[in-house]
Design a protein around this motif. Structure first.
Motif, short mmCIF file in Angstrom:
data_model
loop_
_atom_site.label_atom_id
_atom_site.label_comp_id
_atom_site.label_asym_id
_atom_site.label_seq_id
_atom_site.Cartn_x
_atom_site.Cartn_y
_atom_site.Cartn_z
N ARG A 10 11.27 -41.98 66.41
CA ARG A 10 11.09 -41.47 67.77
C ARG A 10 10.29 -42.53 68.52
NH1 ARG A 10 9.74 -35.44 69.26
NH2 ARG A 10 11.31 -35.32 67.66
N VAL A 11 10.92 -43.15 69.53
CA VAL A 11 10.32 -44.30 70.20
C VAL A 11 10.35 -44.10 71.71
CG1 VAL A 11 10.50 -46.80 70.54
CG2 VAL A 11 11.15 -45.79 68.35
N PRO A 12 9.19 -44.14 72.36
CA PRO A 12 9.20 -44.12 73.83
C PRO A 12 9.75 -45.45 74.35
CG PRO A 12 6.95 -44.31 73.01
CD PRO A 12 7.85 -44.19 71.82
N LEU A 13 10.53 -45.39 75.41
CA LEU A 13 11.12 -46.59 75.99
C LEU A 13 10.65 -46.77 77.42
CD1 LEU A 13 14.81 -46.10 74.81
CD2 LEU A 13 13.14 -47.68 73.85
N PRO A 14 10.60 -48.01 77.89
CA PRO A 14 10.25 -48.23 79.29
C PRO A 14 11.37 -47.71 80.19
CG PRO A 14 10.95 -50.28 78.28
CD PRO A 14 10.89 -49.26 77.19
N HIS A 15 11.01 -47.24 81.36
CA HIS A 15 12.02 -46.75 82.30
C HIS A 15 12.54 -47.93 83.14
CE1 HIS A 15 13.92 -44.45 85.51
NE2 HIS A 15 14.12 -43.57 84.54
N THR A 16 13.06 -48.93 82.43
CA THR A 16 13.62 -50.12 83.07
C THR A 16 14.85 -50.55 82.28
OG1 THR A 16 12.42 -51.71 81.68
CG2 THR A 16 11.27 -50.92 83.66
N ALA A 17 15.57 -51.50 82.83
CA ALA A 17 16.75 -52.02 82.14
C ALA A 17 16.39 -52.66 80.80
CB ALA A 17 17.48 -53.04 83.02
N ALA A 18 15.14 -53.06 80.62
CA ALA A 18 14.70 -53.65 79.34
C ALA A 18 14.80 -52.65 78.19
CB ALA A 18 13.26 -54.15 79.47
N ALA A 19 14.88 -51.36 78.50
CA ALA A 19 14.99 -50.34 77.45
C ALA A 19 16.31 -50.45 76.69
CB ALA A 19 14.86 -48.95 78.06
N VAL A 20 17.35 -50.93 77.34
CA VAL A 20 18.68 -50.99 76.71
C VAL A 20 18.69 -51.92 75.49
CG1 VAL A 20 21.12 -51.53 77.05
CG2 VAL A 20 19.87 -50.25 78.80
N PRO A 21 18.29 -53.19 75.62
CA PRO A 21 18.31 -54.04 74.42
C PRO A 21 17.31 -53.60 73.35
CG PRO A 21 17.40 -55.25 76.29
CD PRO A 21 17.95 -53.96 76.82
N VAL A 22 16.20 -53.01 73.76
CA VAL A 22 15.22 -52.51 72.78
C VAL A 22 15.87 -51.41 71.94
CG1 VAL A 22 13.05 -51.24 72.52
CG2 VAL A 22 13.20 -53.15 74.13
#
Length: 142
Positions: A10-22
């Motif tokens: 379970r990983v929080p992601l940034p609310h930016t396009a950078a979340a996609v490759p992560v």
């Protein structure tokens, strides 16, 4: 061989396009490290679609949940918007316009996953898909 017990992240992601490759990297790494039998290319593609939709269509935090089970891989993306995705489980109208840049992500999820859907999650929703474990090819006996 898939693990007999489930593994989950379970990983929080940034609310930016950078979340996609992560998110793509996390799914690919999890499947490879545990030698899980779900197709990692498809899992990566569908994860990218879910995360990109959450970034584009919601305003709040995003969370990626990956579960590797003995028979399948389940990926879900949680966001703070309670509105369900319009046409995830059933197309809302005709096929997407092939000349438009957007509109095919949910179609890909419906077409390539073994199942998909959405459900309420806290004050928002979770949108998910499952991919089955694909048996390893058998080698002929010498």
């Amino acid at each position: 061989m898939p693990s007999l017990s489930p593994a989950s992240w379970r990983v929080p992601l940034p609310h930016t396009a950078a979340a996609v490759p992560v998110a793509r990297t996390l799914v690919r790494t999890a499947l490879a490290e545990l030698e899980h039998g779900a197709d990692s290319d498809t899992a990566e593609l569908l994860t990218a679609e879910l995360v990109a939709n959450a970034v584009e269509h919601t305003a709040g935090p995003i969370e990626l949940v990956v579960e590797l089970l003995p028979t399948c891989c389940q990926v879900e993306v949680r966001d703070s918007d309670p509105a369900p995705p319009g046409d995830l489980v059933r197309p809302a109208g005709g096929e997407p316009d092939p000349w438009q840049e957007h509109g095919r992500g949910l179609l890909l999820i419906r077409a390539l996953s073994s199942s998909c859907g959405h459900r309420p999650a806290g004050s928002g929703k979770a949108v998910w898909f499952r991919l089955p474990v694909v048996p390893a090819p058998r080698r002929p006996s010498p």
